[in-house]
Scaffold this motif. Sequence first.
Motif, PDB file in Angstrom:
ATOM      1  N   GLY A   1      -5.382   9.510   3.517  1.00 50.97           N
ATOM      2  CA  GLY A   1      -4.216   8.628   3.623  1.00 50.97           C
ATOM      3  C   GLY A   1      -3.596   8.341   2.271  1.00 50.97           C
ATOM      4  N   ASN A   2      -4.430   8.156   1.266  1.00 48.30           N
ATOM      5  CA  ASN A   2      -3.942   7.925  -0.089  1.00 48.30           C
ATOM      6  C   ASN A   2      -3.175   9.136  -0.604  1.00 48.30           C
ATOM      7  OD1 ASN A   2      -3.569   6.473  -2.449  1.00 48.30           O
ATOM      8  ND2 ASN A   2      -5.494   7.168  -3.341  1.00 48.30           N
ATOM      9  N   GLN A   3      -3.674  10.325  -0.298  1.00 46.44           N
ATOM     10  CA  GLN A   3      -2.978  11.549  -0.709  1.00 46.44           C
ATOM     11  C   GLN A   3      -1.641  11.693   0.014  1.00 46.44           C
ATOM     12  OE1 GLN A   3      -3.696  13.878  -3.176  1.00 46.44           O
ATOM     13  NE2 GLN A   3      -5.033  12.174  -3.699  1.00 46.44           N
TER      14      GLN A   3
ATOM     15  N   LEU B   1       0.824  -1.207   0.000  1.00 43.64           N
ATOM     16  CA  LEU B   1       0.000   0.000   0.000  1.00 43.64           C
ATOM     17  C   LEU B   1       0.860   1.261   0.000  1.00 43.64           C
ATOM     18  CD1 LEU B   1      -3.013   0.770   0.140  1.00 43.64           C
ATOM     19  CD2 LEU B   1      -2.792   0.792   2.622  1.00 43.64           C
ATOM     20  N   MET B   2       2.003   1.193   0.699  1.00 45.19           N
ATOM     21  CA  MET B   2       2.910   2.340   0.798  1.00 45.19           C
ATOM     22  C   MET B   2       3.871   2.442  -0.393  1.00 45.19           C
ATOM     23  SD  MET B   2       3.752   2.079   4.877  1.00 45.19           S
ATOM     24  CE  MET B   2       5.087   3.254   4.771  1.00 45.19           C
ATOM     25  N   HIS B   3       3.765   1.527  -1.344  1.00 49.10           N
ATOM     26  CA  HIS B   3       4.628   1.515  -2.530  1.00 49.10           C
ATOM     27  C   HIS B   3       6.109   1.459  -2.137  1.00 49.10           C
ATOM     28  CE1 HIS B   3       1.033   2.512  -4.822  1.00 49.10           C
ATOM     29  NE2 HIS B   3       0.818   3.487  -3.966  1.00 49.10           N
TER      30      HIS B   3
ATOM     31  N   LEU C   1       0.244   9.259   0.963  1.00 47.38           N
ATOM     32  CA  LEU C   1       1.157   8.337   0.269  1.00 47.38           C
ATOM     33  C   LEU C   1       1.625   8.902  -1.065  1.00 47.38           C
ATOM     34  CD1 LEU C   1      -0.529   4.893   0.947  1.00 47.38           C
ATOM     35  CD2 LEU C   1       1.640   5.721   1.862  1.00 47.38           C
ATOM     36  N   LEU C   2       0.695   9.448  -1.821  1.00 50.08           N
ATOM     37  CA  LEU C   2       1.036   9.988  -3.138  1.00 50.08           C
ATOM     38  C   LEU C   2       2.001  11.168  -3.029  1.00 50.08           C
ATOM     39  CD1 LEU C   2      -2.432   9.866  -4.947  1.00 50.08           C
ATOM     40  CD2 LEU C   2      -0.428   8.438  -5.420  1.00 50.08           C
TER      41      LEU C   2
ATOM     42  N   TYR D   1      -4.265   4.654   5.487  1.00 52.95           N
ATOM     43  CA  TYR D   1      -3.769   4.785   4.117  1.00 52.95           C
ATOM     44  C   TYR D   1      -4.802   4.380   3.071  1.00 52.95           C
ATOM     45  CZ  TYR D   1       0.887   5.831   5.901  1.00 52.95           C
ATOM     46  OH  TYR D   1       1.953   6.418   6.514  1.00 52.95           O
ATOM     47  N   LYS D   2      -5.843   3.691   3.487  1.00 54.02           N
ATOM     48  CA  LYS D   2      -6.924   3.331   2.549  1.00 54.02           C
ATOM     49  C   LYS D   2      -7.965   4.435   2.419  1.00 54.02           C
ATOM     50  CE  LYS D   2      -6.424  -1.660   3.079  1.00 54.02           C
ATOM     51  NZ  LYS D   2      -7.012  -2.904   3.617  1.00 54.02           N
ATOM     52  N   THR D   3      -7.857   5.465   3.265  1.00 55.93           N
ATOM     53  CA  THR D   3      -8.789   6.593   3.177  1.00 55.93           C
ATOM     54  C   THR D   3      -8.304   7.561   2.093  1.00 55.93           C
ATOM     55  OG1 THR D   3      -7.616   8.006   4.769  1.00 55.93           O
ATOM     56  CG2 THR D   3      -9.282   6.455   5.658  1.00 55.93           C
ATOM     57  N   PRO D   4      -9.177   8.450   1.607  1.00 52.48           N
ATOM     58  CA  PRO D   4      -8.728   9.434   0.612  1.00 52.48           C
ATOM     59  C   PRO D   4      -7.559  10.294   1.110  1.00 52.48           C
ATOM     60  CG  PRO D   4     -11.124   9.354   0.669  1.00 52.48           C
ATOM     61  CD  PRO D   4     -10.635   8.496   1.817  1.00 52.48           C
TER      62      PRO D   4
END
Length: 156
Positions: free
Chosen positions: A125-127, A37-39, A129-130, A120-123
């Motif tokens: 959290g995803n941002q 998930l964290m790439h 990570l990005l 990290y699965k939330t919007p």
Amino acid sequence: MIRKIQSALFLSFVLCCGMAQAQQVATRQSVEELLVLMHTQDSINEMVSSLTLLTQKGVARQFKDVILSKKGQKIADKIPAKIKVQIADEIQWSKVKEDYITQYQATFTQKEIDAQLEFYKTPVGNQVLLKSGALSKNVLSNLNKRISPILSSISN
């Protein structure tokens, strides 16, 4: 009296089990899920590229003003490629993945890993990570700009 001792032992047992459960070691599966998930593999590949480039620049800087024989020049010309191969070989994901898993398991409890996965699965959290990758790149670039003059002055 015996009932009090039994009650105290039972309470101690319950508390110990609760603490042990709170400190439960994260499962391999959950840590692997978090690393994906964290790439993390992509980050390692980028780090290898950056480290290779930085090392190659350092070697080039060392030989910049050196006059070499043809044989010496051939050897010097091969150094950057050798560095690239050695760094890529030693820091490839298949070799460092176990280290990451071990360190995450030693550092975070299962509850903490689960919370990170959930976040990290939330919007948002995803941002995070990005944007973390770009942020790290920019910070490293700025640090490199500060370190480069120091390295140049040392090598002169």
